[in-house]
Design a protein around this motif. Sequence first.
Motif, mmCIF file in Angstrom:
data_model
loop_
_atom_site.group_PDB
_atom_site.id
_atom_site.type_symbol
_atom_site.label_atom_id
_atom_site.label_comp_id
_atom_site.label_asym_id
_atom_site.label_seq_id
_atom_site.Cartn_x
_atom_site.Cartn_y
_atom_site.Cartn_z
ATOM 1 N N LEU A 166 0.749 -1.227 -0.072
ATOM 2 C CA LEU A 166 -0.039 -0.014 0.059
ATOM 3 C C LEU A 166 1.040 1.192 0.102
ATOM 4 N N PHE A 167 1.723 1.489 0.986
ATOM 5 C CA PHE A 167 2.520 2.605 1.112
ATOM 6 C C PHE A 167 3.899 2.322 0.104
ATOM 7 N N PRO A 168 3.980 3.628 -0.679
ATOM 8 C CA PRO A 168 5.409 3.573 -1.298
ATOM 9 C C PRO A 168 6.549 3.602 -0.816
ATOM 10 N N ASN A 169 7.573 2.797 -0.915
ATOM 11 C CA ASN A 169 8.841 2.910 -0.552
ATOM 12 C C ASN A 169 8.776 2.515 0.968
ATOM 13 N N LEU A 170 8.181 1.738 1.607
ATOM 14 C CA LEU A 170 8.110 1.538 2.926
ATOM 15 C C LEU A 170 7.969 -0.133 3.372
ATOM 16 N N ILE A 171 8.895 -0.629 3.601
ATOM 17 C CA ILE A 171 9.098 -2.011 4.051
ATOM 18 C C ILE A 171 9.753 -1.878 5.611
ATOM 19 N N VAL A 213 15.806 -2.829 0.578
ATOM 20 C CA VAL A 213 14.400 -3.117 0.640
ATOM 21 C C VAL A 213 13.650 -1.487 -0.096
ATOM 22 N N SER A 214 14.576 -0.789 -0.882
ATOM 23 C CA SER A 214 13.858 0.566 -1.318
ATOM 24 C C SER A 214 13.082 0.226 -2.628
ATOM 25 N N ALA A 215 11.904 1.082 -2.503
ATOM 26 C CA ALA A 215 10.884 1.103 -3.637
ATOM 27 C C ALA A 215 10.184 -0.250 -3.371
ATOM 28 N N ASN A 216 10.012 -0.526 -2.275
ATOM 29 C CA ASN A 216 9.356 -2.055 -1.969
ATOM 30 C C ASN A 216 9.668 -3.117 -2.908
ATOM 31 N N ARG A 217 11.105 -3.336 -2.985
ATOM 32 C CA ARG A 217 11.484 -4.337 -3.838
ATOM 33 C C ARG A 217 12.796 -4.852 -2.714
ATOM 34 N N VAL A 218 12.744 -6.209 -2.480
ATOM 35 C CA VAL A 218 13.551 -6.989 -1.583
ATOM 36 C C VAL A 218 14.724 -7.438 -2.590
#
Length: 509
Positions: free
Chosen positions: A455-460, A482-487
């Motif tokens: 849901l939230f951009p760039n937040l893991i 984990v930036s840009a919701n990519r692991v």
Amino acid sequence: MARKAALFLSIVMALACLNIRVQVSAEDTEAIPIHGARFNGGMRRMQEFKDSLIRRDLASDISPSPAPTVPPPQGKSGSKVYYVTSYGADPSGKSDSTDAILKAISDAYNGPRLGNLIEGITNLGGAQIHLEGGNYLISKPLQLPAAGAGNLMIHGGTLTASDNFPTDGYLIDLSAATSSSSANKEEKNKTSINNSQQLASGSSYNYEYITLKDLMLDSNFRGGAIQVINSLRTSIDNCYIVHFSTNGILVQSGHETYIRNSFLGQHITAGGDPGERNFSGTAINLMGNDNAVTDVVIFSAAVGIMVSGPANTFSGVHCYNKATGFGGTGIYLKLPGLTQTRIVNSYMDYTSIVAEDPAQLHISSSFFLGDAFILLKSINGVANGVNIVDNMFSGSDKGVEIVQLDESKGPFKQIDQVVVHRNNVRGMNLRATVGRGSMQSNGSSWTVDFSSLLLFPNLISHVQYSLITSDSSFPNHALRNVSANRVVIESDKASAGSVFVTVNQGGTN
């Protein structure tokens, strides 16, 4: 001679008793082959003679029935039921009944009393204003003479605003008689309490335990239907409210107004109305706390429920008012940072839920049809204690997301304890704060992309992963980004392996 008559009567009664016993025996034994017909005929005549004696005896003992009593005039002799027709109200709706109904209300207000409810509120003892199933034309709001009373019911009929009813008034106005009925003034001063009302009642509340039940309220596009100002434990039950131009029901300040088993709509329609784009007004406007709306249908209005007070709950609400695609909103939570609202077991039908800076918001077990979604709107960038779980979403495969963010006034920066999870989706795009993914590769880097889900951009805020490889040697590996919701997971040497990842956005960034 009298002795002979008495002896004859005794013989007859004895034979009658014998007849009863023989008759029962005869009914149990149907076949009497020779003398059956003659025997039964004699028995029947004796039974008829006995019945005539019994009827004559009973007639001499029964006194004539008393004539029905006429009920005393309503409002007299201690009665607490005030029938409005006895005050001259016209149940046909042809002539103005305002003064007659106000007189009934005044008599109830000044009638028998039973001490107090909360301090400063007089107990009217369950007085009832009975509308007797009539349709009454009203030219000005119905108000109690003054604040400071409770335990009163108005029920059982229809109230219709006349063509000269004030456009900023309410058919039933539970505010102190000195308060203004201007809707604009109420909006500007929604959190204030009229000091004159408090002084008039001797209480911090205007009224307590007022019940409005079994009513049809037609505002005739001139104002609203019910206004409840600074009152305690008000019940609005089984009401049908239509043709309002401002609010169907307005609740301001006070506590615990319960609205249940009711139907509200600016226009009478069952959906698909050609004029839906022009729907206006608000069906229920809650400008206070601790209220509940249960088992209520809102079938037309620009906004179904507007909420600007905390600690309210909604259950079994069906909103198919103005569709979100036409600019409408089903439930609008307009209390940034202090939402404290629970929406459960409800049905948002082509119309959505909007929450400004949601804090302690729970939405669950509800159904969203026709691309209806939940919008979290950033005002000060706060989303704290939000549960959107176990709902069903159904859409038209147009790529509409089930939960959306409005960050036009700034991004969400204070995000904590936000859970969007376990929702099932058909024909819409899933959004969540919890995600699971995997990737198989022969190399030294594995990237699992959650950007289309989270849901939230760039937040893991939390990651768990495992690496499975078939290589004989075990590579060193680590979470790298984990930036840009990519692991991104990398190893010190190339390997044929699979990565399994679980991520969560619920914590603070």
